[in-house]
Each structure stands twice: as structure tokens, then as C-alpha cells.
Design a protein around this motif. Structure first.
Motif, PDB file in Angstrom:
ATOM      1  N   MET A   1     -43.177 -16.175  23.897  1.00 23.06           N
ATOM      2  CA  MET A   1     -42.322 -15.256  24.620  1.00 23.06           C
ATOM      3  C   MET A   1     -41.487 -16.013  25.657  1.00 23.06           C
ATOM      4  O   MET A   1     -40.352 -15.630  25.917  1.00 23.06           O
ATOM      5  N   LYS A   2     -42.065 -17.058  26.228  1.00 20.21           N
ATOM      6  CA  LYS A   2     -41.301 -17.830  27.218  1.00 20.21           C
ATOM      7  C   LYS A   2     -40.053 -18.440  26.587  1.00 20.21           C
ATOM      8  O   LYS A   2     -39.006 -18.515  27.232  1.00 20.21           O
ATOM      9  N   ALA A   3     -40.158 -18.847  25.324  1.00 17.96           N
ATOM     10  CA  ALA A   3     -38.988 -19.391  24.629  1.00 17.96           C
ATOM     11  C   ALA A   3     -37.942 -18.294  24.410  1.00 17.96           C
ATOM     12  O   ALA A   3     -36.735 -18.573  24.421  1.00 17.96           O
ATOM     13  N   MET A   4     -38.399 -17.068  24.230  1.00 16.35           N
ATOM     14  CA  MET A   4     -37.463 -15.957  24.054  1.00 16.35           C
ATOM     15  C   MET A   4     -36.682 -15.704  25.332  1.00 16.35           C
ATOM     16  O   MET A   4     -35.497 -15.354  25.289  1.00 16.35           O
ATOM     17  N   ILE A   5     -37.333 -15.896  26.479  1.00 13.36           N
ATOM     18  CA  ILE A   5     -36.633 -15.731  27.756  1.00 13.36           C
ATOM     19  C   ILE A   5     -35.504 -16.754  27.856  1.00 13.36           C
ATOM     20  O   ILE A   5     -34.387 -16.420  28.252  1.00 13.36           O
ATOM     21  N   GLN A   6     -35.787 -17.978  27.467  1.00 11.57           N
ATOM     22  CA  GLN A   6     -34.742 -19.016  27.491  1.00 11.57           C
ATOM     23  C   GLN A   6     -33.598 -18.640  26.559  1.00 11.57           C
ATOM     24  O   GLN A   6     -32.421 -18.783  26.910  1.00 11.57           O
ATOM     25  N   HIS A   7     -33.937 -18.147  25.385  1.00 14.10           N
ATOM     26  CA  HIS A   7     -32.925 -17.750  24.403  1.00 14.10           C
ATOM     27  C   HIS A   7     -32.039 -16.632  24.965  1.00 14.10           C
ATOM     28  O   HIS A   7     -30.813 -16.706  24.889  1.00 14.10           O
ATOM     29  N   ASN A   8     -32.667 -15.625  25.543  1.00 17.59           N
ATOM     30  CA  ASN A   8     -31.908 -14.507  26.111  1.00 17.59           C
ATOM     31  C   ASN A   8     -31.071 -14.954  27.301  1.00 17.59           C
ATOM     32  O   ASN A   8     -29.964 -14.457  27.509  1.00 17.59           O
ATOM     33  N   SER A   9     -31.592 -15.895  28.079  1.00 15.07           N
ATOM     34  CA  SER A   9     -30.846 -16.408  29.232  1.00 15.07           C
ATOM     35  C   SER A   9     -29.560 -17.098  28.790  1.00 15.07           C
ATOM     36  O   SER A   9     -28.532 -16.995  29.467  1.00 15.07           O
ATOM     37  N   ILE A  10     -29.606 -17.770  27.665  1.00 18.23           N
ATOM     38  CA  ILE A  10     -28.410 -18.418  27.130  1.00 18.23           C
ATOM     39  C   ILE A  10     -27.369 -17.364  26.758  1.00 18.23           C
ATOM     40  O   ILE A  10     -26.173 -17.543  27.019  1.00 18.23           O
ATOM     41  N   ALA A  11     -27.814 -16.271  26.173  1.00 23.62           N
ATOM     42  CA  ALA A  11     -26.891 -15.183  25.828  1.00 23.62           C
ATOM     43  C   ALA A  11     -26.233 -14.618  27.081  1.00 23.62           C
ATOM     44  O   ALA A  11     -25.032 -14.324  27.080  1.00 23.62           O
ATOM     45  N   VAL A  12     -26.994 -14.491  28.153  1.00 24.97           N
ATOM     46  CA  VAL A  12     -26.438 -13.987  29.413  1.00 24.97           C
ATOM     47  C   VAL A  12     -25.395 -14.959  29.949  1.00 24.97           C
ATOM     48  O   VAL A  12     -24.282 -14.562  30.323  1.00 24.97           O
ATOM     49  N   LEU A  13     -25.729 -16.246  29.973  1.00 23.45           N
ATOM     50  CA  LEU A  13     -24.778 -17.255  30.462  1.00 23.45           C
ATOM     51  C   LEU A  13     -23.510 -17.279  29.631  1.00 23.45           C
ATOM     52  O   LEU A  13     -22.401 -17.373  30.168  1.00 23.45           O
ATOM     53  N   THR A  14     -23.662 -17.212  28.329  1.00 20.30           N
ATOM     54  CA  THR A  14     -22.507 -17.227  27.440  1.00 20.30           C
ATOM     55  C   THR A  14     -21.612 -16.029  27.705  1.00 20.30           C
ATOM     56  O   THR A  14     -20.379 -16.158  27.760  1.00 20.30           O
ATOM     57  N   SER A  15     -22.219 -14.868  27.898  1.00 16.80           N
ATOM     58  CA  SER A  15     -21.432 -13.665  28.174  1.00 16.80           C
ATOM     59  C   SER A  15     -20.728 -13.767  29.523  1.00 16.80           C
ATOM     60  O   SER A  15     -19.581 -13.354  29.662  1.00 16.80           O
ATOM     61  N   LYS A  16     -21.410 -14.330  30.521  1.00 16.86           N
ATOM     62  CA  LYS A  16     -20.797 -14.469  31.855  1.00 16.86           C
ATOM     63  C   LYS A  16     -19.614 -15.425  31.826  1.00 16.86           C
ATOM     64  O   LYS A  16     -18.607 -15.203  32.491  1.00 16.86           O
ATOM     65  N   ARG A  17     -19.742 -16.497  31.060  1.00 18.78           N
ATOM     66  CA  ARG A  17     -18.707 -17.542  31.048  1.00 18.78           C
ATOM     67  C   ARG A  17     -17.552 -17.241  30.101  1.00 18.78           C
ATOM     68  O   ARG A  17     -16.521 -17.907  30.172  1.00 18.78           O
ATOM     69  N   ALA A  18     -17.737 -16.273  29.236  1.00 18.37           N
ATOM     70  CA  ALA A  18     -16.702 -15.962  28.252  1.00 18.37           C
ATOM     71  C   ALA A  18     -15.444 -15.440  28.949  1.00 18.37           C
ATOM     72  O   ALA A  18     -15.523 -14.589  29.833  1.00 18.37           O
ATOM     73  N   GLU A  19     -14.331 -15.978  28.552  1.00 18.76           N
ATOM     74  CA  GLU A  19     -13.047 -15.518  29.107  1.00 18.76           C
ATOM     75  C   GLU A  19     -12.435 -14.551  28.099  1.00 18.76           C
ATOM     76  O   GLU A  19     -11.507 -14.886  27.377  1.00 18.76           O
ATOM     77  N   ILE A  20     -12.967 -13.352  28.105  1.00 16.24           N
ATOM     78  CA  ILE A  20     -12.567 -12.352  27.126  1.00 16.24           C
ATOM     79  C   ILE A  20     -11.487 -11.456  27.722  1.00 16.24           C
ATOM     80  O   ILE A  20     -11.648 -10.913  28.808  1.00 16.24           O
ATOM     81  N   LYS A  21     -10.420 -11.320  27.001  1.00 14.65           N
ATOM     82  CA  LYS A  21      -9.310 -10.481  27.462  1.00 14.65           C
ATOM     83  C   LYS A  21      -9.360  -9.090  26.832  1.00 14.65           C
ATOM     84  O   LYS A  21      -8.995  -8.108  27.467  1.00 14.65           O
ATOM     85  N   ASP A  22      -9.792  -9.002  25.588  1.00 14.88           N
ATOM     86  CA  ASP A  22      -9.830  -7.736  24.872  1.00 14.88           C
ATOM     87  C   ASP A  22     -10.841  -6.800  25.527  1.00 14.88           C
ATOM     88  O   ASP A  22     -12.014  -7.162  25.692  1.00 14.88           O
TER      89      ASP A  22
END
Length: 56
Positions: A1-22
Motif C-alpha cells: 500500500m505504501k507503494a500505492m501512495i507513491q504512485h498516487n502522489s505522482i499523479a497529483v504532482l503531474t496534475s499540479k504541474r500540467a499546463e492545461i488550457k482546455d
């Protein structure tokens, strides 16, 4: 489960850093981030409970 937290954290970071205009894609990224943060919180609570439960 700890590895899943890391995986989900990456998704959060990716979403935060995305420069989405649409607007639709941006809303989806925000929803993904919110869901991942909820999942992370729940996983942390489960890990805490499992690590601190008394042996029966």
C-alpha cells in the motif's frame, strides 16, 4: 500500500504541474488530483491502523 501512495502522489504532482488550457481537460485533472488525495489519506489511515493494532 505504501507503494500505492507513491504512485498516487505522482499523479497529483503531474496534475499540479500540467499546463492545461482546455477547460474540460483542466477540470478532469483537478478531479483526478482530488480523488488521488482522498485515496492517499485513506491509505495512510489504513496503514496507521494496521501498524498500531494490538495483536489479537
Amino acid at each position: 500500500m505504501k507503494a500505492m501512495i507513491q504512485h498516487n502522489s505522482i499523479a497529483v504532482l503531474t496534475s499540479k504541474r500540467a499546463e492545461i488550457k482546455d477547460p474540460e481537460a483542466k477540470k478532469l485533472a483537478e478531479e483526478i488530483m482530488e480523488a488521488q488525495l482522498r485515496d492517499i489519506a485513506q491509505m495512510k489511515m489504513i496503514i496507521y491502523r494496521l501498524e498500531n493494532q494490538k495483536e489479537e
